[in-house]
Write a protein that holds these residues in place. Structure first.
Motif, PDB file in Angstrom:
ATOM      1  N   THR A  18     -51.671  53.949 -47.150  1.00 16.58           N
ATOM      2  CA  THR A  18     -50.711  53.016 -47.733  1.00 16.58           C
ATOM      3  C   THR A  18     -50.929  51.597 -47.227  1.00 16.58           C
ATOM      4  OG1 THR A  18     -49.106  53.580 -46.030  1.00 16.58           O
ATOM      5  CG2 THR A  18     -48.921  54.749 -48.140  1.00 16.58           C
ATOM      6  N   ALA A  19     -51.574  51.454 -46.056  1.00 16.68           N
ATOM      7  CA  ALA A  19     -51.789  50.127 -45.490  1.00 16.68           C
ATOM      8  C   ALA A  19     -53.112  50.085 -44.739  1.00 16.68           C
ATOM      9  CB  ALA A  19     -50.641  49.758 -44.555  1.00 16.68           C
ATOM     10  N   THR A  75     -70.141  53.945 -65.224  1.00 14.77           N
ATOM     11  CA  THR A  75     -69.822  53.240 -66.463  1.00 14.77           C
ATOM     12  C   THR A  75     -70.676  52.004 -66.698  1.00 14.77           C
ATOM     13  OG1 THR A  75     -68.180  51.807 -65.441  1.00 14.77           O
ATOM     14  CG2 THR A  75     -67.406  53.944 -66.276  1.00 14.77           C
ATOM     15  N   GLY A  76     -71.266  51.448 -65.651  1.00  9.67           N
ATOM     16  CA  GLY A  76     -72.011  50.202 -65.796  1.00  9.67           C
ATOM     17  C   GLY A  76     -71.119  48.969 -65.751  1.00  9.67           C
ATOM     18  N   ALA A  77     -69.805  49.168 -65.640  1.00  4.90           N
ATOM     19  CA  ALA A  77     -68.871  48.039 -65.549  1.00  4.90           C
ATOM     20  C   ALA A  77     -69.089  47.300 -64.226  1.00  4.90           C
ATOM     21  CB  ALA A  77     -67.431  48.529 -65.655  1.00  4.90           C
ATOM     22  N   SER A  78     -68.685  46.050 -64.191  1.00  3.11           N
ATOM     23  CA  SER A  78     -68.842  45.207 -63.008  1.00  3.11           C
ATOM     24  C   SER A  78     -67.826  45.579 -61.926  1.00  3.11           C
ATOM     25  CB  SER A  78     -68.651  43.737 -63.398  1.00  3.11           C
ATOM     26  OG  SER A  78     -68.497  42.943 -62.241  1.00  3.11           O
ATOM     27  N   VAL A  79     -68.342  45.915 -60.750  1.00  4.80           N
ATOM     28  CA  VAL A  79     -67.476  46.199 -59.607  1.00  4.80           C
ATOM     29  C   VAL A  79     -66.703  44.941 -59.225  1.00  4.80           C
ATOM     30  CG1 VAL A  79     -67.442  46.815 -57.149  1.00  4.80           C
ATOM     31  CG2 VAL A  79     -68.903  48.083 -58.744  1.00  4.80           C
ATOM     32  N   GLU A  80     -67.386  43.809 -59.204  1.00  2.00           N
ATOM     33  CA  GLU A  80     -66.737  42.553 -58.824  1.00  2.00           C
ATOM     34  C   GLU A  80     -65.591  42.209 -59.765  1.00  2.00           C
ATOM     35  OE1 GLU A  80     -70.093  42.971 -59.049  1.00  2.00           O
ATOM     36  OE2 GLU A  80     -70.480  42.992 -56.897  1.00  2.00           O
ATOM     37  N   ALA A  81     -65.814  42.362 -61.076  1.00  2.00           N
ATOM     38  CA  ALA A  81     -64.757  42.077 -62.053  1.00  2.00           C
ATOM     39  C   ALA A  81     -63.586  43.030 -61.869  1.00  2.00           C
ATOM     40  CB  ALA A  81     -65.303  42.164 -63.477  1.00  2.00           C
ATOM     41  N   PHE A  82     -63.882  44.299 -61.602  1.00  2.00           N
ATOM     42  CA  PHE A  82     -62.811  45.264 -61.363  1.00  2.00           C
ATOM     43  C   PHE A  82     -61.986  44.860 -60.142  1.00  2.00           C
ATOM     44  CE2 PHE A  82     -61.444  48.956 -58.839  1.00  2.00           C
ATOM     45  CZ  PHE A  82     -60.441  49.426 -59.680  1.00  2.00           C
ATOM     46  N   LEU A  83     -62.669  44.572 -59.029  1.00  2.00           N
ATOM     47  CA  LEU A  83     -61.955  44.208 -57.802  1.00  2.00           C
ATOM     48  C   LEU A  83     -61.175  42.904 -57.975  1.00  2.00           C
ATOM     49  CD1 LEU A  83     -64.561  45.214 -55.083  1.00  2.00           C
ATOM     50  CD2 LEU A  83     -62.447  46.410 -55.698  1.00  2.00           C
ATOM     51  N   ASP A  84     -61.726  41.945 -58.727  1.00  2.00           N
ATOM     52  CA  ASP A  84     -61.031  40.678 -58.971  1.00  2.00           C
ATOM     53  C   ASP A  84     -59.739  40.876 -59.750  1.00  2.00           C
ATOM     54  OD1 ASP A  84     -62.970  39.248 -57.630  1.00  2.00           O
ATOM     55  OD2 ASP A  84     -63.975  38.529 -59.456  1.00  2.00           O
ATOM     56  N   ALA A  85     -59.650  41.945 -60.543  1.00  2.00           N
ATOM     57  CA  ALA A  85     -58.485  42.180 -61.397  1.00  2.00           C
ATOM     58  C   ALA A  85     -57.434  43.088 -60.759  1.00  2.00           C
ATOM     59  CB  ALA A  85     -58.940  42.790 -62.723  1.00  2.00           C
ATOM     60  N   VAL A  86     -57.706  43.626 -59.568  1.00  2.00           N
ATOM     61  CA  VAL A  86     -56.766  44.544 -58.925  1.00  2.00           C
ATOM     62  C   VAL A  86     -55.474  43.815 -58.581  1.00  2.00           C
ATOM     63  CG1 VAL A  86     -56.353  45.909 -56.834  1.00  2.00           C
ATOM     64  CG2 VAL A  86     -58.544  46.097 -58.030  1.00  2.00           C
ATOM     65  N   GLU A  87     -54.358  44.440 -58.878  1.00  2.00           N
ATOM     66  CA  GLU A  87     -53.026  43.942 -58.523  1.00  2.00           C
ATOM     67  C   GLU A  87     -52.293  45.028 -57.750  1.00  2.00           C
ATOM     68  OE1 GLU A  87     -51.740  41.002 -58.926  1.00  2.00           O
ATOM     69  OE2 GLU A  87     -53.319  40.155 -60.157  1.00  2.00           O
ATOM     70  N   PRO A  88     -51.450  44.642 -56.823  1.00  2.00           N
ATOM     71  CA  PRO A  88     -51.113  43.299 -56.359  1.00  2.00           C
ATOM     72  C   PRO A  88     -52.229  42.706 -55.488  1.00  2.00           C
ATOM     73  CG  PRO A  88     -49.949  44.924 -55.044  1.00  2.00           C
ATOM     74  CD  PRO A  88     -50.693  45.679 -56.115  1.00  2.00           C
ATOM     75  N   ALA A  89     -52.042  41.465 -55.096  1.00  2.00           N
ATOM     76  CA  ALA A  89     -53.072  40.720 -54.357  1.00  2.00           C
ATOM     77  C   ALA A  89     -53.475  41.423 -53.062  1.00  2.00           C
ATOM     78  CB  ALA A  89     -52.584  39.305 -54.056  1.00  2.00           C
ATOM     79  N   ARG A  90     -52.536  42.067 -52.374  1.00  2.00           N
ATOM     80  CA  ARG A  90     -52.901  42.740 -51.111  1.00  2.00           C
ATOM     81  C   ARG A  90     -53.846  43.904 -51.370  1.00  2.00           C
ATOM     82  NH1 ARG A  90     -49.773  47.450 -49.953  1.00  2.00           N
ATOM     83  NH2 ARG A  90     -48.012  47.611 -51.373  1.00  2.00           N
ATOM     84  N   ARG A  91     -53.695  44.590 -52.509  1.00  2.00           N
ATOM     85  CA  ARG A  91     -54.621  45.675 -52.857  1.00  2.00           C
ATOM     86  C   ARG A  91     -55.984  45.106 -53.245  1.00  2.00           C
ATOM     87  NH1 ARG A  91     -52.474  49.097 -50.125  1.00  2.00           N
ATOM     88  NH2 ARG A  91     -50.956  50.522 -50.992  1.00  2.00           N
ATOM     89  N   ARG A  92     -55.991  43.950 -53.884  1.00  2.00           N
ATOM     90  CA  ARG A  92     -57.255  43.279 -54.227  1.00  2.00           C
ATOM     91  C   ARG A  92     -58.010  42.942 -52.933  1.00  2.00           C
ATOM     92  NH1 ARG A  92     -55.371  40.164 -57.845  1.00  2.00           N
ATOM     93  NH2 ARG A  92     -54.637  38.538 -56.451  1.00  2.00           N
ATOM     94  N   ASP A  95     -57.571  44.389 -49.988  1.00  2.00           N
ATOM     95  CA  ASP A  95     -57.977  45.670 -49.405  1.00  2.00           C
ATOM     96  C   ASP A  95     -59.245  46.188 -50.083  1.00  2.00           C
ATOM     97  OD1 ASP A  95     -55.771  45.682 -47.703  1.00  2.00           O
ATOM     98  OD2 ASP A  95     -54.659  47.181 -48.867  1.00  2.00           O
ATOM     99  N   GLY A  96     -59.306  46.073 -51.403  1.00  2.00           N
ATOM    100  CA  GLY A  96     -60.474  46.529 -52.151  1.00  2.00           C
ATOM    101  C   GLY A  96     -61.732  45.798 -51.730  1.00  2.00           C
ATOM    102  N   ARG A  97     -61.630  44.516 -51.529  1.00  2.00           N
ATOM    103  CA  ARG A  97     -62.801  43.734 -51.100  1.00  2.00           C
ATOM    104  C   ARG A  97     -63.227  44.125 -49.681  1.00  2.00           C
ATOM    105  NH1 ARG A  97     -60.091  38.573 -53.701  1.00  2.00           N
ATOM    106  NH2 ARG A  97     -60.977  38.701 -55.795  1.00  2.00           N
TER     107      ARG A  97
END
Length: 142
Positions: A112-113, A9-26, A28-30
């Motif tokens: 899951t974890a 898509t060309g979308a920003s990976v960083e912006a996507f990861l910054d917006a992930v909820e909840p914080a623990r999934r964010r 995990d994503g990083r």
């Protein structure tokens, strides 16, 4: 034939990861982003609205259907992490035995974890999945 939704898509990976909820999934994503970068040597790219992909491969089936798809990647969903690292060709049982709690789909893995997973085994699984995929289709940077 319908157009594939899962494409770069060309979308920003960083912006996507910054917006992930909840914080623990964010978080995990990083952590997964760092692990996938290290394991693959590829930079991430967004595939569709919610998959962080690394590398790609072009395929043509016997039916003549062809396309491109991410070689490996993940999606940090609210209920679980979805990892796209099992192309479905090989048996990765010995690595999966070391991994920790997981559930398998046809070509994905559900966690899951992330904290309960052996990250060394996960990195080995990503590399094994890419090597197996490369035996069927050439894998390249996105």
């Amino acid at each position: 034939m319908a157009e594939l939704v899962t494409r770069p898509t060309g979308a920003s990976v960083e912006a996507f990861l910054d917006a992930v909820e909840p914080a623990r999934r964010r978080d995990d994503g990083r952590r997964l982003d760092a692990l996938f970068r290290r394991a693959t040597g590829f930079l991430p790219q967004m595939w569709g609205p919610s998959i962080v992909g690394y590398g790609r491969y072009d395929y043509t089936y016997a039916s003549g259907h062809s396309g491109s798809y991410l070689a490996t990647g993940f999606s940090p969903r609210k209920a679980q992490l979805v990892l796209y690292i099992l192309p479905g060709y090989a048996d990765f049982g010995p690595i999966l035995d070391r991994l920790g709690p997981h559930r398998k789909g046809k070509s994905c893995l559900y966690l899951t974890a992330l904290a309960k997973v052996d990250e060394g085994a996960l990195e080995a699984l990503i590399r094994a999945g890419l090597a197996d995929l490369a035996r069927h289709w050439p894998v390249m940077a996105s």
